[in-house]
Design a protein around this motif. Structure first.
Motif, PDB file in Angstrom:
ATOM      1  N   LEU A 207      -0.502   5.123   4.014  1.00 15.36           N
ATOM      2  CA  LEU A 207      -0.019   4.204   2.987  1.00 15.36           C
ATOM      3  C   LEU A 207       0.581   2.962   3.624  1.00 15.36           C
ATOM      4  O   LEU A 207       1.356   3.046   4.586  1.00 15.36           O
ATOM      5  N   VAL A 208       0.236   1.798   3.086  1.00 12.89           N
ATOM      6  CA  VAL A 208       0.733   0.510   3.577  1.00 12.89           C
ATOM      7  C   VAL A 208       1.217  -0.315   2.389  1.00 12.89           C
ATOM      8  O   VAL A 208       0.491  -0.468   1.399  1.00 12.89           O
ATOM      9  N   ALA A 209       2.426  -0.853   2.485  1.00 12.73           N
ATOM     10  CA  ALA A 209       2.924  -1.771   1.460  1.00 12.73           C
ATOM     11  C   ALA A 209       2.393  -3.167   1.753  1.00 12.73           C
ATOM     12  O   ALA A 209       2.579  -3.702   2.847  1.00 12.73           O
ATOM     13  N   LEU A 210       1.709  -3.747   0.762  1.00 15.10           N
ATOM     14  CA  LEU A 210       1.026  -5.031   0.926  1.00 15.10           C
ATOM     15  C   LEU A 210       1.648  -6.105   0.042  1.00 15.10           C
ATOM     16  O   LEU A 210       1.949  -5.850  -1.125  1.00 15.10           O
ATOM     17  N   PRO A 211       1.798  -7.328   0.555  1.00 14.06           N
ATOM     18  CA  PRO A 211       2.216  -8.421  -0.317  1.00 14.06           C
ATOM     19  C   PRO A 211       1.041  -8.891  -1.173  1.00 14.06           C
ATOM     20  O   PRO A 211      -0.099  -8.945  -0.703  1.00 14.06           O
ATOM     21  N   THR A 212       1.300  -9.181  -2.436  1.00  7.34           N
ATOM     22  CA  THR A 212       0.313  -9.854  -3.284  1.00  7.34           C
ATOM     23  C   THR A 212       1.035 -11.015  -3.964  1.00  7.34           C
ATOM     24  O   THR A 212       2.242 -11.189  -3.789  1.00  7.34           O
ATOM     25  N   GLU A 213       0.306 -11.776  -4.755  1.00  9.95           N
ATOM     26  CA  GLU A 213       0.950 -12.893  -5.448  1.00  9.95           C
ATOM     27  C   GLU A 213       1.850 -12.410  -6.577  1.00  9.95           C
ATOM     28  O   GLU A 213       2.743 -13.135  -7.026  1.00  9.95           O
ATOM     29  N   THR A 214       1.648 -11.184  -7.057  1.00 11.78           N
ATOM     30  CA  THR A 214       2.428 -10.661  -8.191  1.00 11.78           C
ATOM     31  C   THR A 214       3.657  -9.920  -7.694  1.00 11.78           C
ATOM     32  O   THR A 214       4.774 -10.419  -7.763  1.00 11.78           O
ATOM     33  N   VAL A 215       3.481  -8.689  -7.168  1.00 12.17           N
ATOM     34  CA  VAL A 215       4.549  -7.909  -6.551  1.00 12.17           C
ATOM     35  C   VAL A 215       3.963  -7.223  -5.321  1.00 12.17           C
ATOM     36  O   VAL A 215       2.753  -7.249  -5.103  1.00 12.17           O
ATOM     37  N   TYR A 216       4.812  -6.596  -4.518  1.00  9.41           N
ATOM     38  CA  TYR A 216       4.311  -5.823  -3.377  1.00  9.41           C
ATOM     39  C   TYR A 216       3.673  -4.538  -3.887  1.00  9.41           C
ATOM     40  O   TYR A 216       4.222  -3.859  -4.767  1.00  9.41           O
ATOM     41  N   GLY A 217       2.491  -4.213  -3.343  1.00  4.60           N
ATOM     42  CA  GLY A 217       1.775  -3.020  -3.763  1.00  4.60           C
ATOM     43  C   GLY A 217       1.845  -1.927  -2.710  1.00  4.60           C
ATOM     44  O   GLY A 217       1.892  -2.193  -1.508  1.00  4.60           O
ATOM     45  N   LEU A 218       1.837  -0.668  -3.171  1.00  5.76           N
ATOM     46  CA  LEU A 218       1.806   0.481  -2.270  1.00  5.76           C
ATOM     47  C   LEU A 218       0.352   0.896  -2.109  1.00  5.76           C
ATOM     48  O   LEU A 218      -0.221   1.574  -2.949  1.00  5.76           O
ATOM     49  N   GLY A 219      -0.267   0.455  -1.013  1.00  7.20           N
ATOM     50  CA  GLY A 219      -1.710   0.597  -0.839  1.00  7.20           C
ATOM     51  C   GLY A 219      -2.127   1.916  -0.227  1.00  7.20           C
ATOM     52  O   GLY A 219      -1.509   2.422   0.715  1.00  7.20           O
ATOM     53  N   GLY A 220      -3.206   2.464  -0.777  1.00  5.48           N
ATOM     54  CA  GLY A 220      -3.860   3.642  -0.235  1.00  5.48           C
ATOM     55  C   GLY A 220      -5.345   3.554  -0.532  1.00  5.48           C
ATOM     56  O   GLY A 220      -5.760   2.862  -1.479  1.00  5.48           O
ATOM     57  N   ASN A 221      -6.176   4.229   0.254  1.00  8.95           N
ATOM     58  CA  ASN A 221      -7.624   4.182   0.086  1.00  8.95           C
ATOM     59  C   ASN A 221      -8.016   4.683  -1.306  1.00  8.95           C
ATOM     60  O   ASN A 221      -7.821   5.855  -1.636  1.00  8.95           O
ATOM     61  N   ALA A 222      -8.594   3.800  -2.119  1.00  6.59           N
ATOM     62  CA  ALA A 222      -8.957   4.160  -3.488  1.00  6.59           C
ATOM     63  C   ALA A 222     -10.159   5.094  -3.555  1.00  6.59           C
ATOM     64  O   ALA A 222     -10.480   5.609  -4.632  1.00  6.59           O
ATOM     65  N   LEU A 223     -10.837   5.316  -2.430  1.00  7.70           N
ATOM     66  CA  LEU A 223     -11.993   6.212  -2.406  1.00  7.70           C
ATOM     67  C   LEU A 223     -11.624   7.601  -1.895  1.00  7.70           C
ATOM     68  O   LEU A 223     -12.491   8.468  -1.773  1.00  7.70           O
ATOM     69  N   ASP A 224     -10.354   7.824  -1.606  1.00  6.19           N
ATOM     70  CA  ASP A 224      -9.880   9.064  -1.002  1.00  6.19           C
ATOM     71  C   ASP A 224      -8.842   9.719  -1.914  1.00  6.19           C
ATOM     72  O   ASP A 224      -7.729   9.207  -2.056  1.00  6.19           O
ATOM     73  N   PRO A 225      -9.156  10.864  -2.530  1.00  5.56           N
ATOM     74  CA  PRO A 225      -8.195  11.505  -3.435  1.00  5.56           C
ATOM     75  C   PRO A 225      -6.897  11.926  -2.750  1.00  5.56           C
ATOM     76  O   PRO A 225      -5.845  11.945  -3.382  1.00  5.56           O
ATOM     77  N   GLN A 226      -6.968  12.272  -1.464  1.00  2.63           N
ATOM     78  CA  GLN A 226      -5.738  12.650  -0.767  1.00  2.63           C
ATOM     79  C   GLN A 226      -4.805  11.458  -0.582  1.00  2.63           C
ATOM     80  O   GLN A 226      -3.578  11.582  -0.704  1.00  2.63           O
ATOM     81  N   ALA A 227      -5.381  10.294  -0.298  1.00  7.98           N
ATOM     82  CA  ALA A 227      -4.565   9.076  -0.197  1.00  7.98           C
ATOM     83  C   ALA A 227      -3.940   8.752  -1.550  1.00  7.98           C
ATOM     84  O   ALA A 227      -2.764   8.357  -1.636  1.00  7.98           O
ATOM     85  N   ALA A 228      -4.716   8.922  -2.613  1.00  7.81           N
ATOM     86  CA  ALA A 228      -4.180   8.692  -3.958  1.00  7.81           C
ATOM     87  C   ALA A 228      -3.027   9.644  -4.252  1.00  7.81           C
ATOM     88  O   ALA A 228      -2.001   9.250  -4.824  1.00  7.81           O
TER      89      ALA A 228
END
Length: 321
Positions: A22-43
């Motif tokens: 998991l990686v926290a990413l900056p976006t233009e809206t708010v910071y997102g908690l990123g994980g691989n959207a193709l991987d159920p375990q990451a989700a």
């Protein structure tokens, strides 16, 4: 720990995501908690880190239109519009393809997808898997993070990496637009205004706040909340002096605060009624006020036009009902 967004650290973040981290990413809206959207375990790790209920779907973030075609089905007329306006603070609800795990969509046949308008986020997505689930990087139901420091203080060791991107430019989450209905429906007001959408999507209308079962992120009635009780008022005169002396007042306009004298803390969203400034300051100020030793926060209503709708939506969901 917060990492500067250097070339090496962007590659590091991409590798963490490819490996299921998991990686926290900056976006233009708010910071997102990123994980691989193709991987159920990451989700599953995202839900666990946020303590988020599994019935609340996640937004999948992409960096190019080719990936859009791999993960979902978008009618040509809408795809053409999205190709012109993305990246932007707009999430759309569309039929998903089976490559997207059920956990990402909370078992729905539809999914939420957007292309963030932030160079760091886009580069990390491109270098990782091309599709990153990234809800706001905060504990479920609490204030959304608009700085890397907000993420660090709220989630700490629950994630593998936080990328520094400075304060978020927009400061409220993306607008969510449902494209699966006969007429497009705004399910969540956000950084892309209804006035802008009306020029692009014929007949677009606003959702009904009585919706209970969420078909997209951000539809729950109680959300984005500080720990300090928050109440919405028309003005400072609505708050009894004995309550004001132990509370904070969050006004809409700085030039209207001259009469606000009874509160122990006062602040404002905008210098003179600018909705863009109000949206960008909202979560920053709520974080600051929530750290004060006060009994309550009294927030002034904001006119519901342009980004004012998004601000009022967040205040409504943060408030005591």
């Amino acid at each position: 720990m917060i990492y500067e967004a250097t070339e090496a650290n962007i590659n590091k973040a991409a590798n963490i995501l490819k490996e299921g981290g998991l990686v926290a990413l900056p976006t233009e809206t708010v910071y997102g908690l990123g994980g691989n959207a193709l991987d159920p375990q990451a989700a599953a790790r995202i839900f666990e880190a946020k303590k988020r209920p599994h019935f609340d779907p996640l937004i999948t973030h992409i960096a190019d239109m080719d990936m859009l075609d791999e993960i979902c089905v978008v009618p040509d007329k809408y795809r053409d519009i999205l190709s012109r306006i993305w990246p932007a603070s707009l999430t759309v609800i569309v039929p998903r393809k089976q490559i997207i795990p059920d956990l990402i969509t909370s078992g729905l046949d539809t999914m939420a997808v957007r292309m963030p308008d932030h160079p760091i986020a886009l580069e990390v997505i491109r270098r990782s898997t091309g599709a990153i689930a990234a809800p706001s990087a905060n504990p479920f139901g609490y204030l959304s993070p608009t700085t890397a420091e907000h993420v660090e203080s709220q989630l700490g060791m629950a994630i593998d990496m936080i990328l520094q991107g400075g304060p978020c430019r927009v400061g409220v989450e993306s607008t969510v637009l449902d494209l699966t209905q006969e007429t497009p429906v705004i399910l969540r007001p956000g950084g892309f205004s209804i006035e802008e959408l009306s020029k692009l999507f014929e007949g677009v209308k606003l959702f009904d706040r009585q919706v209970v079962t969420p078909s997209s992120p951000g539809q729950l009635k109680m959300h984005y909340s500080p720990r300090t009780p928050l109440y919405i008022v028309d003005g400072p005169e609505d708050v009894p002096p004995e309550l004001a002396s132990e509370s904070a007042y969050l006004g809409f306009r700085k030039d209207e605060l001259n009469s606000v004298i009874n509160f122990c803390h006062t602040n404002y969203l905008s210098d003179s009624g600018d909705f863009i400034q109000a949206a960008s300051r909202l979560f920053i100020l709520l974080h600051e006020l929530d750290e004060k030793q006060i009994k309550a926060i009294y927030a002034q209503k904001v006119p519901e036009e342009g980004l004012g709708r998004a601000v009022m939506d967040r205040l409504y969901k943060a408030s005591v009902k």
